[in-house]
Design a protein around this motif. Structure first.
Motif, PDB file in Angstrom:
ATOM      1  N   LYS A  84      20.574  26.155  -4.357  1.00  0.00           N
ATOM      2  CA  LYS A  84      20.725  24.865  -4.547  1.00  0.00           C
ATOM      3  C   LYS A  84      19.684  23.810  -4.268  1.00  0.00           C
ATOM      4  O   LYS A  84      19.509  22.735  -5.063  1.00  0.00           O
ATOM      5  CB  LYS A  84      22.107  24.129  -3.573  1.00  0.00           C
ATOM      6  CG  LYS A  84      23.290  24.910  -4.061  1.00  0.00           C
ATOM      7  CD  LYS A  84      24.394  24.241  -3.176  1.00  0.00           C
ATOM      8  CE  LYS A  84      24.346  23.703  -2.037  1.00  0.00           C
ATOM      9  NZ  LYS A  84      25.598  23.457  -1.197  1.00  0.00           N
ATOM     10  N   TYR A 141      17.511  24.152  -7.527  1.00  0.00           N
ATOM     11  CA  TYR A 141      18.090  23.587  -8.769  1.00  0.00           C
ATOM     12  C   TYR A 141      19.010  22.414  -8.252  1.00  0.00           C
ATOM     13  O   TYR A 141      20.112  22.566  -7.814  1.00  0.00           O
ATOM     14  CB  TYR A 141      19.051  24.685  -9.328  1.00  0.00           C
ATOM     15  CG  TYR A 141      18.066  25.853 -10.040  1.00  0.00           C
ATOM     16  CD1 TYR A 141      17.525  25.596 -11.198  1.00  0.00           C
ATOM     17  CD2 TYR A 141      18.570  27.054  -9.436  1.00  0.00           C
ATOM     18  CE1 TYR A 141      16.669  26.678 -11.808  1.00  0.00           C
ATOM     19  CE2 TYR A 141      17.361  28.055  -9.895  1.00  0.00           C
ATOM     20  CZ  TYR A 141      16.701  27.897 -10.959  1.00  0.00           C
ATOM     21  OH  TYR A 141      15.945  28.974 -11.543  1.00  0.00           O
ATOM     22  N   LYS A 152      20.471  20.053  -9.225  1.00  0.00           N
ATOM     23  CA  LYS A 152      21.472  19.624 -10.021  1.00  0.00           C
ATOM     24  C   LYS A 152      23.034  20.042  -9.321  1.00  0.00           C
ATOM     25  O   LYS A 152      23.941  19.870  -9.931  1.00  0.00           O
ATOM     26  CB  LYS A 152      21.606  19.730 -11.556  1.00  0.00           C
ATOM     27  CG  LYS A 152      20.621  18.976 -12.282  1.00  0.00           C
ATOM     28  CD  LYS A 152      20.566  19.418 -13.496  1.00  0.00           C
ATOM     29  CE  LYS A 152      19.232  19.625 -14.362  1.00  0.00           C
ATOM     30  NZ  LYS A 152      19.130  19.977 -15.755  1.00  0.00           N
ATOM     31  N   THR A 209      25.936  21.707  -7.267  1.00  0.00           N
ATOM     32  CA  THR A 209      26.565  21.063  -6.195  1.00  0.00           C
ATOM     33  C   THR A 209      27.412  22.141  -5.460  1.00  0.00           C
ATOM     34  O   THR A 209      27.500  23.387  -5.891  1.00  0.00           O
ATOM     35  CB  THR A 209      27.875  20.353  -6.808  1.00  0.00           C
ATOM     36  OG1 THR A 209      28.779  20.912  -7.604  1.00  0.00           O
ATOM     37  CG2 THR A 209      27.215  19.071  -7.681  1.00  0.00           C
ATOM     38  N   LYS A 220      24.194  24.711 -15.938  1.00  0.00           N
ATOM     39  CA  LYS A 220      23.350  23.938 -15.076  1.00  0.00           C
ATOM     40  C   LYS A 220      21.972  24.164 -15.161  1.00  0.00           C
ATOM     41  O   LYS A 220      21.007  23.324 -15.254  1.00  0.00           O
ATOM     42  CB  LYS A 220      23.844  23.736 -13.679  1.00  0.00           C
ATOM     43  CG  LYS A 220      25.176  23.162 -13.418  1.00  0.00           C
ATOM     44  CD  LYS A 220      25.350  21.604 -13.611  1.00  0.00           C
ATOM     45  CE  LYS A 220      26.738  21.181 -13.417  1.00  0.00           C
ATOM     46  NZ  LYS A 220      26.740  20.082 -12.732  1.00  0.00           N
ATOM     47  N   THR A 221      21.480  25.276 -15.277  1.00  0.00           N
ATOM     48  CA  THR A 221      20.193  25.925 -15.213  1.00  0.00           C
ATOM     49  C   THR A 221      19.546  26.147 -16.535  1.00  0.00           C
ATOM     50  O   THR A 221      18.363  26.297 -16.613  1.00  0.00           O
ATOM     51  CB  THR A 221      19.853  27.196 -14.130  1.00  0.00           C
ATOM     52  OG1 THR A 221      20.233  28.277 -14.870  1.00  0.00           O
ATOM     53  CG2 THR A 221      20.412  26.808 -12.879  1.00  0.00           C
TER      54      THR A 221
END
Length: 61
Positions: free
Chosen positions: A18, A21, A23, A25, A46-47
């Motif tokens: 986390k 990256y 972004k 959660t 997300k990645t």
């Protein structure tokens, strides 16, 4: 590495992941039993990485 080993390793490194990256959660990095692929899908979204890339990254951690 089987899915159980990957799951255990993931639990150890999710905080670091986390951080890397930003972004992500808690909802993105948490999953219930049987939902590992769904969690990987969220991480892919997300990645921008493939499932295999994410598994390899987790494995190398």
């Amino acid at each position: 590495m089987n899915d159980d080993q990957l799951e255990g390793k993931w639990k150890q490194i999710r905080g670091e992941f986390k951080q890397k990256y930003g972004k992500l959660t808690d909802d993105d990095t948490t999953y219930s039993e049987g939902k590992f692929d769904e969690m990987l899908g969220r991480l892919q979204e997300k990645t921008g990485k493939t499932k295999e890339e994410l598994k390899d990254e987790i494995d190398r951690w």
